[in-house]
Design a protein around this motif. Structure first.
Motif, PDB file in Angstrom:
ATOM      1  N   ASP A 363       0.846  -1.188   0.000  1.00 19.84           N
ATOM      2  CA  ASP A 363       0.000   0.000   0.000  1.00 19.84           C
ATOM      3  C   ASP A 363       0.883   1.240   0.000  1.00 19.84           C
ATOM      4  OD1 ASP A 363       0.970   0.288   2.580  1.00 19.84           O
ATOM      5  OD2 ASP A 363      -0.853  -0.432   3.542  1.00 19.84           O
ATOM      6  N   GLU A 364       0.249   2.420   0.118  1.00 12.96           N
ATOM      7  CA  GLU A 364       1.025   3.663   0.029  1.00 12.96           C
ATOM      8  C   GLU A 364       1.986   3.834   1.190  1.00 12.96           C
ATOM      9  OE1 GLU A 364      -2.913   4.291   2.052  1.00 12.96           O
ATOM     10  OE2 GLU A 364      -2.186   3.363   0.195  1.00 12.96           O
ATOM     11  N   ASN A 365       1.787   3.081   2.282  1.00 12.42           N
ATOM     12  CA  ASN A 365       2.682   3.149   3.433  1.00 12.42           C
ATOM     13  C   ASN A 365       3.814   2.140   3.360  1.00 12.42           C
ATOM     14  OD1 ASN A 365       1.099   5.183   4.704  1.00 12.42           O
ATOM     15  ND2 ASN A 365      -0.340   3.602   5.389  1.00 12.42           N
ATOM     16  N   GLY A 678       3.413   2.599  22.022  1.00 12.62           N
ATOM     17  CA  GLY A 678       3.354   2.384  20.581  1.00 12.62           C
ATOM     18  C   GLY A 678       2.012   1.801  20.184  1.00 12.62           C
ATOM     19  N   ILE A 679       1.512   2.248  19.047  1.00 14.02           N
ATOM     20  CA  ILE A 679       0.226   1.763  18.553  1.00 14.02           C
ATOM     21  C   ILE A 679       0.456   1.063  17.224  1.00 14.02           C
ATOM     22  CG2 ILE A 679      -2.102   2.409  17.845  1.00 14.02           C
ATOM     23  CD1 ILE A 679      -1.848   4.891  19.598  1.00 14.02           C
ATOM     24  N   GLN A 680       0.094  -0.207  17.118  1.00 11.76           N
ATOM     25  CA  GLN A 680       0.311  -0.977  15.912  1.00 11.76           C
ATOM     26  C   GLN A 680      -0.587  -0.498  14.779  1.00 11.76           C
ATOM     27  OE1 GLN A 680      -1.146  -4.261  18.272  1.00 11.76           O
ATOM     28  NE2 GLN A 680      -2.363  -4.967  16.527  1.00 11.76           N
ATOM     29  N   SER A 681      -0.216  -0.917  13.553  1.00 13.57           N
ATOM     30  CA  SER A 681      -1.019  -0.564  12.392  1.00 13.57           C
ATOM     31  C   SER A 681      -2.382  -1.241  12.476  1.00 13.57           C
ATOM     32  CB  SER A 681      -0.316  -0.989  11.110  1.00 13.57           C
ATOM     33  OG  SER A 681      -1.161  -0.819   9.987  1.00 13.57           O
ATOM     34  N   VAL A 682      -3.403  -0.505  12.097  1.00 14.30           N
ATOM     35  CA  VAL A 682      -4.755  -1.068  12.092  1.00 14.30           C
ATOM     36  C   VAL A 682      -5.335  -1.043  10.680  1.00 14.30           C
ATOM     37  CG1 VAL A 682      -5.316  -0.599  14.499  1.00 14.30           C
ATOM     38  CG2 VAL A 682      -5.658   1.196  12.797  1.00 14.30           C
ATOM     39  N   SER A 683      -4.453  -1.165   9.681  1.00 12.42           N
ATOM     40  CA  SER A 683      -4.922  -1.255   8.303  1.00 12.42           C
ATOM     41  C   SER A 683      -5.510  -2.635   8.060  1.00 12.42           C
ATOM     42  CB  SER A 683      -3.781  -0.996   7.324  1.00 12.42           C
ATOM     43  OG  SER A 683      -2.852  -2.056   7.362  1.00 12.42           O
ATOM     44  N   THR A 684      -6.273  -2.770   7.013  1.00  9.17           N
ATOM     45  CA  THR A 684      -6.908  -4.052   6.706  1.00  9.17           C
ATOM     46  C   THR A 684      -5.893  -5.119   6.343  1.00  9.17           C
ATOM     47  OG1 THR A 684      -7.219  -3.380   4.394  1.00  9.17           O
ATOM     48  CG2 THR A 684      -9.029  -2.949   5.921  1.00  9.17           C
ATOM     49  N   VAL A 690      -4.289 -15.766  12.528  1.00  8.88           N
ATOM     50  CA  VAL A 690      -3.823 -16.938  11.800  1.00  8.88           C
ATOM     51  C   VAL A 690      -4.781 -17.345  10.690  1.00  8.88           C
ATOM     52  CG1 VAL A 690      -2.488 -17.813  13.733  1.00  8.88           C
ATOM     53  CG2 VAL A 690      -4.879 -18.457  13.517  1.00  8.88           C
ATOM     54  N   SER A 691      -6.033 -16.945  10.796  1.00 12.90           N
ATOM     55  CA  SER A 691      -7.013 -17.330   9.775  1.00 12.90           C
ATOM     56  C   SER A 691      -6.941 -16.454   8.542  1.00 12.90           C
ATOM     57  CB  SER A 691      -8.436 -17.268  10.353  1.00 12.90           C
ATOM     58  OG  SER A 691      -8.578 -18.172  11.425  1.00 12.90           O
ATOM     59  N   GLY A 692      -6.286 -15.309   8.636  1.00 14.78           N
ATOM     60  CA  GLY A 692      -6.180 -14.431   7.489  1.00 14.78           C
ATOM     61  C   GLY A 692      -6.227 -12.974   7.895  1.00 14.78           C
ATOM     62  N   ARG A 693      -6.298 -12.106   6.911  1.00 19.09           N
ATOM     63  CA  ARG A 693      -6.321 -10.673   7.148  1.00 19.09           C
ATOM     64  C   ARG A 693      -7.657 -10.087   6.692  1.00 19.09           C
ATOM     65  NH1 ARG A 693      -2.851 -12.223   9.805  1.00 19.09           N
ATOM     66  NH2 ARG A 693      -0.638 -11.578   9.880  1.00 19.09           N
ATOM     67  N   LEU A 694      -8.001  -8.940   7.258  1.00 24.62           N
ATOM     68  CA  LEU A 694      -9.310  -8.360   7.034  1.00 24.62           C
ATOM     69  C   LEU A 694      -9.553  -7.999   5.573  1.00 24.62           C
ATOM     70  CD1 LEU A 694     -11.904  -7.464   8.461  1.00 24.62           C
ATOM     71  CD2 LEU A 694     -10.861  -5.219   8.829  1.00 24.62           C
ATOM     72  N   ILE A 715     -11.893 -14.550  10.728  1.00 30.16           N
ATOM     73  CA  ILE A 715     -11.091 -13.334  10.570  1.00 30.16           C
ATOM     74  C   ILE A 715     -11.730 -12.171  11.316  1.00 30.16           C
ATOM     75  CG2 ILE A 715     -10.302 -11.616   8.892  1.00 30.16           C
ATOM     76  CD1 ILE A 715      -9.947 -13.863   6.879  1.00 30.16           C
ATOM     77  N   VAL A 716     -13.057 -12.068  11.231  1.00 27.60           N
ATOM     78  CA  VAL A 716     -13.750 -10.992  11.955  1.00 27.60           C
ATOM     79  C   VAL A 716     -13.536 -11.147  13.458  1.00 27.60           C
ATOM     80  CG1 VAL A 716     -16.005 -10.041  12.509  1.00 27.60           C
ATOM     81  CG2 VAL A 716     -15.456 -10.628  10.149  1.00 27.60           C
ATOM     82  N   ASP A 717     -13.644 -12.379  13.978  1.00 24.56           N
ATOM     83  CA  ASP A 717     -13.410 -12.625  15.407  1.00 24.56           C
ATOM     84  C   ASP A 717     -11.990 -12.226  15.800  1.00 24.56           C
ATOM     85  OD1 ASP A 717     -15.960 -13.517  15.826  1.00 24.56           O
ATOM     86  OD2 ASP A 717     -15.456 -15.647  15.594  1.00 24.56           O
ATOM     87  N   GLU A 718     -11.018 -12.630  14.981  1.00 22.87           N
ATOM     88  CA  GLU A 718      -9.628 -12.301  15.286  1.00 22.87           C
ATOM     89  C   GLU A 718      -9.385 -10.801  15.217  1.00 22.87           C
ATOM     90  OE1 GLU A 718      -7.690 -14.681  12.407  1.00 22.87           O
ATOM     91  OE2 GLU A 718      -7.694 -16.505  13.625  1.00 22.87           O
ATOM     92  N   THR A 719     -10.036 -10.137  14.254  1.00 22.87           N
ATOM     93  CA  THR A 719      -9.888  -8.686  14.139  1.00 22.87           C
ATOM     94  C   THR A 719     -10.475  -7.996  15.358  1.00 22.87           C
ATOM     95  OG1 THR A 719      -9.991  -8.819  11.725  1.00 22.87           O
ATOM     96  CG2 THR A 719     -10.468  -6.685  12.720  1.00 22.87           C
ATOM     97  N   ILE A 720     -11.650  -8.455  15.805  1.00 23.72           N
ATOM     98  CA  ILE A 720     -12.265  -7.887  17.009  1.00 23.72           C
ATOM     99  C   ILE A 720     -11.349  -8.068  18.209  1.00 23.72           C
ATOM    100  CG2 ILE A 720     -14.189  -8.137  18.627  1.00 23.72           C
ATOM    101  CD1 ILE A 720     -15.966  -8.842  16.230  1.00 23.72           C
ATOM    102  N   THR A 721     -10.735  -9.238  18.313  1.00 22.38           N
ATOM    103  CA  THR A 721      -9.821  -9.513  19.425  1.00 22.38           C
ATOM    104  C   THR A 721      -8.627  -8.563  19.390  1.00 22.38           C
ATOM    105  OG1 THR A 721     -10.448 -11.849  19.450  1.00 22.38           O
ATOM    106  CG2 THR A 721      -8.360 -11.253  20.493  1.00 22.38           C
TER     107      THR A 721
END
Length: 800
Positions: A363-365, A678-684, A690-694, A715-721
């Motif tokens: 991505d652009e980052n 420090g705040i980690q990246s919250v990009s998709t 482990v199941s994948g990315r958003l 993935i949604v559950d892991e993202t919520i976590t």
């Protein structure tokens, strides 16, 4: 060839090449009605070597075959190449020739070269014994009946059927992968390479043919998925074989005229042909189908120069190969086949396979977004990722030409994001057993066997593979006295400094002989040398060699190992937890019957528990949770996950170069009065687990609601976590660190403000008067107390 087949009868005659070889094959004869009988003309056109034409001017229906024969044999050019004769059974040459006889027959050789390519058989149907065979066919009939089978194509279904139906196969069963219909064409491969980690769902298996490039993953901010083949391209060379003769001036080389591997693997052989008389009619036969070059000579008479002529003067062979004397050899030596050292095959079509550089999408980052599944889809159809049609087509052609394929491996579902490689991914052959050996090589010498030098590395290993041997003429060297050698490890070059035209192989051998005055202990510690034959042959600056064999392969299996299979003695079921850590366990109970259970160490057990990672960071014991390690001190708050492949006693290093926010909590600029967060990246591309990315939930993605609902939910559950944990960490920092510090500072501020206010609001005169009064009272009290204390003293003094 036979001519006059259209007119037939006495019009038939033959035209035969006077020389052997393929140079005069493919010649066509044409007749034109342009002259009066008796004045026949002949024109020879070889402007196109592949389509040589002889044009004969005749008077149609009047000119006889004998008159054409006379014209052909009498022509200065054609007569020197061919012989025309009325020697066809049943023809005396008196018949007339018609224009229609033109092109009826395209020349077919009647020489030894053709005999090397075809087999003829005469079948006598009327009895046995010798005798004339009656011609019953048509002259000039083209050969037929050959079948071009086309490309050999096998689908996945074909391979599965072949494996499962193989005779004696009781060990392997083949089946299609889920979602595969088996109609795709299977590509050839012998080598395999692996990348990624299965637990991170980015493990990949690359398959390729024997000749393959390295693979490198790179990334640049804002780029799409593509390949780069220009930075480290495949470098082609000319396939070559150097034939070493035991005698001087008899060594030569045969090289392809075109670059590439097409001409690698040609075997060269020599035949002592009784029909060849040395010095004139040697010839070469090139068989491209079987990759052979056969050179027909008179053994012991034909010279190296005659061999060069046989190759270079043949119209067919010379299109693809050329021959030349080796170095300063003049080619005058008569060749004895038994004295030739002929390489197994031509080599050198490729000097470097290069590197396939894969630009991962970001991505652009600069955050990499390419997953393992994306790369697999890219290899299957680059046009899905490359908008430019030409670039997409070129990419597809390159991948098809190199024959590289890629699949998920090791239970990876391909949802994991790929990472930049720190080292190139290299192919290897499964089943190989590489062992160190001593690299060696023998020089190719202009002056034959007696001038050859065989060098062998003292130590085994790849460090001495590809060492080049060269000879340099040095005016300061005296033969047999002070020849010297120098080894440059960086360039892998062993250089001998010689007296040109005088130094012999035996003189150079002395450098490695501890009993000789010219002994060089440093060079002798690296290499051994042995002179060939008598060693009296003079070495030249053209002589050369390359050492090989530093690493040898004692294995025999090619291909890729089966993933997840067990040996026959370990048959049974294996249960393995999907997560790591002490919270994970596997327990097996028999509801009926009995069976033997063991844990991973082999001990009998019906329950096996996982363990947490044991890590020390900067000497401080970290808290382990599965593969995750975390530490929280006054100077460092850190958590990270280790790869499952990290072994015991492994030392890893990393640096934190910056990032996060710094909060000043106290008045002093010291670490215990500061805090970082420090705040980690919250990009998709990073949210998930482990199941994948958003981002995979997007329309058309591998985990979209229309593709894989179950994986999308995980993935949604892991993202919520992940988001919840981040919010909790931020809230805890705000509540326990920032707000508590704010409350404390507010209390301090209130107290200071009250004190300041009290000071500012005081009446100076009144307060000064109160101070003076207080001071007078203190002084008065002190004085009265002093008087009071004196009275007892006075009474005591009276008593004395």
């Amino acid at each position: 060839m036979v001519i006059g087949t259209n007119s037939g009868g006495n019009s038939l005659f033959t035209l035969t090449s006077d020389t052997t070889g393929l140079a005069n094959d493919g010649v066509t004869i044409n007749f034109t009605d342009t002259v009066t009988a008796g004045g026949e003309t002949v024109a020879y056109d070889n402007s196109d070597p592949d389509n040589v034409i002889i044009t004969v001017g005749i008077e149609a229906g009047v000119t006889t075959a004998n008159q054409v024969i006379t014209a052909l044999n009498g022509d200065a050019t054609v007569g020197g190449l061919f012989t025309a004769a009325a020697n066809v059974t049943g023809s005396d040459g008196s018949g007339t020739i018609a224009v229609a006889d033109s092109g009826a027959v395209t020349a077919t050789s009647n020489n030894a070269a053709t005999a090397a390519l075809f087999t003829a058989a005469l079948v006598e149907t009327n009895g046995t014994g010798a005798g004339a065979v009656t011609f019953t066919g048509t002259y000039g009939t083209a050969t037929s009946g050959g079948i071009d089978g086309g490309d050999v194509i096998a689908t996945a279904n074909d391979v599965i059927e072949a494996i499962n139906n193989a005779s004696g196969n009781d060990k392997v069963t083949a089946s299609l992968q889920a979602g595969n219909n088996g109609y795709g064409v299977v590509s050839e491969f012998t080598d395999v390479a692996y990348s990624g980690v299965a637990e991170q769902n980015n493990a990949l298996q690359f398959l390729a043919p024997e000749s393959n490039p390295n693979i490198r993953f790179v990334s640049n901010p804002g780029t799409g998925l593509s390949i780069d083949t220009s930075t480290d391209p495949r470098v082609e060379g000319y396939s070559t074989s150097v034939i070493q003769n035991d005698d001087a001036n008899g060594s030569f080389e045969i090289s392809a005229k075109l670059k590439g591997t097409e001409f690698d693997g040609y075997s060269i052989s020599f035949v002592d042909n009784a029909s060849v008389t040395g010095g004139g009619n040697e010839y070469a036969v090139l068989d491209k189908e079987n990759k052979t070059i056969t050179i027909n000579i008179e053994d012991g008479v034909s010279t190296a120069e005659d061999v060069l002529s046989a190759i270079n003067d043949d119209a067919y062979v010379s299109q693809y190969f050329e021959a030349s004397n080796f170095g300063s050899s003049d080619g005058s030596d008569a060749i004895t086949i038994a004295d030739l050292d002929i390489p197994t095959a031509t080599t050198g079509g490729v000097s470097s396979e290069g590197t396939l550089i894969i630009n991962l999408a970001t991505d652009e980052n600069g955050t990499i977004t390419t997953t393992a599944n994306d790369l697999i889809a890219f290899f299957d159809d680059p046009s899905q990722f490359i908008d430019d049609a030409t670039e997409a087509s070129n990419t597809a052609s390159y991948l098809a030409d190199r024959g590289i394929s890629v699949t998920n491996v090791g239970e990876s579902d391909g949802s994991g994001v790929l990472a930049v490689t720190t080292e190139d991914i290299t192919f290897a052959t499964s089943g190989t057993d590489l062992e160190d050996a001593q690299a060696s090589g023998t020089t190719t010498a202009v002056n034959g066997e007696n001038a050859q030098l065989t060098l062998t590395a003292v130590n085994g290993g790849a460090d001495y593979d590809d060492v080049t041997i060269q000879f340099v003429a040095d005016g300061g060297v005296t033969a047999g006295t002070d020849e010297r050698a120098e080894y440059d490890a960086a360039s892998k070059t062993l250089t001998f400094f010689i007296e040109e035209g005088v130094t012999t192989a035996a003189d150079l051998e002395d450098i490695f002989d501890s009993g000789d005055a010219n002994y060089d202990a440093d060079i002798a510690a690296l290499f051994n040398a042995t002179a060939g034959g008598t060693g009296a042959g003079v070495v030249t600056v053209d002589d050369t060699a390359t050492l090989t064999g530093g690493v040898v392969d004692s294995g025999s299996v090619q291909g890729a190992a089966l993933q997840g299979n067990s040996d026959l003695e370990n048959t049974g079921l294996t249960f393995q937890a999907t997560r790591y850590g002490s919270d994970s366990f596997v327990s097996v109970k028999a509801l009926s019957g009995t069976f033997h259970l063991t844990n991973e160490s082999g001990a009998a057990a019906d329950r096996s528990e996982g363990t947490d990672v044991d890590v020390r960071i900067n000497g401080i014991q970290a808290v382990g949770d599965g593969l995750k390690a975390s530490i929280n001190t006054s100077s460092l708050d850190l958590s990270f996950s280790l790869s499952a492949t990290v072994g015991d006693n492994t030392n890893l290093s990393f640096q934190i170069s910056g990032g996060g926010a710094l909060f000043q909590l106290g008045p002093d600029v010291v670490s215990n009065q500061q805090a970082r967060l420090g705040i980690q990246s919250v990009s998709t591309a990073t949210l998930g687990g482990v199941s994948g990315r958003l981002f995979e939930l997007r329309s058309g993605g591998s985990k979209s609601l229309t593709s894989d609902v179950g994986a999308a939910a995980k993935i949604v559950d892991e993202t919520i976590t992940v988001v919840t944990q981040l919010r909790g960490r931020l809230g805890a920092f705000q509540k326990t660190t920032l707000e508590s510090n704010i409350y404390t500072l507010n209390d301090t501020l209130a107290n200071l403000t009250e004190a300041e206010s009290s000071i500012r609001d005081a009446d100076f005169a009144a307060e000064s008067a109160k101070l003076t009064r207080s001071q007078i009272l203190v002084q008065s009290g002190t004085s009265v107390l002093g008087i009071a204390n004196q009275n007892p003293q006075n009474v005591l003094s009276l008593l004395r």
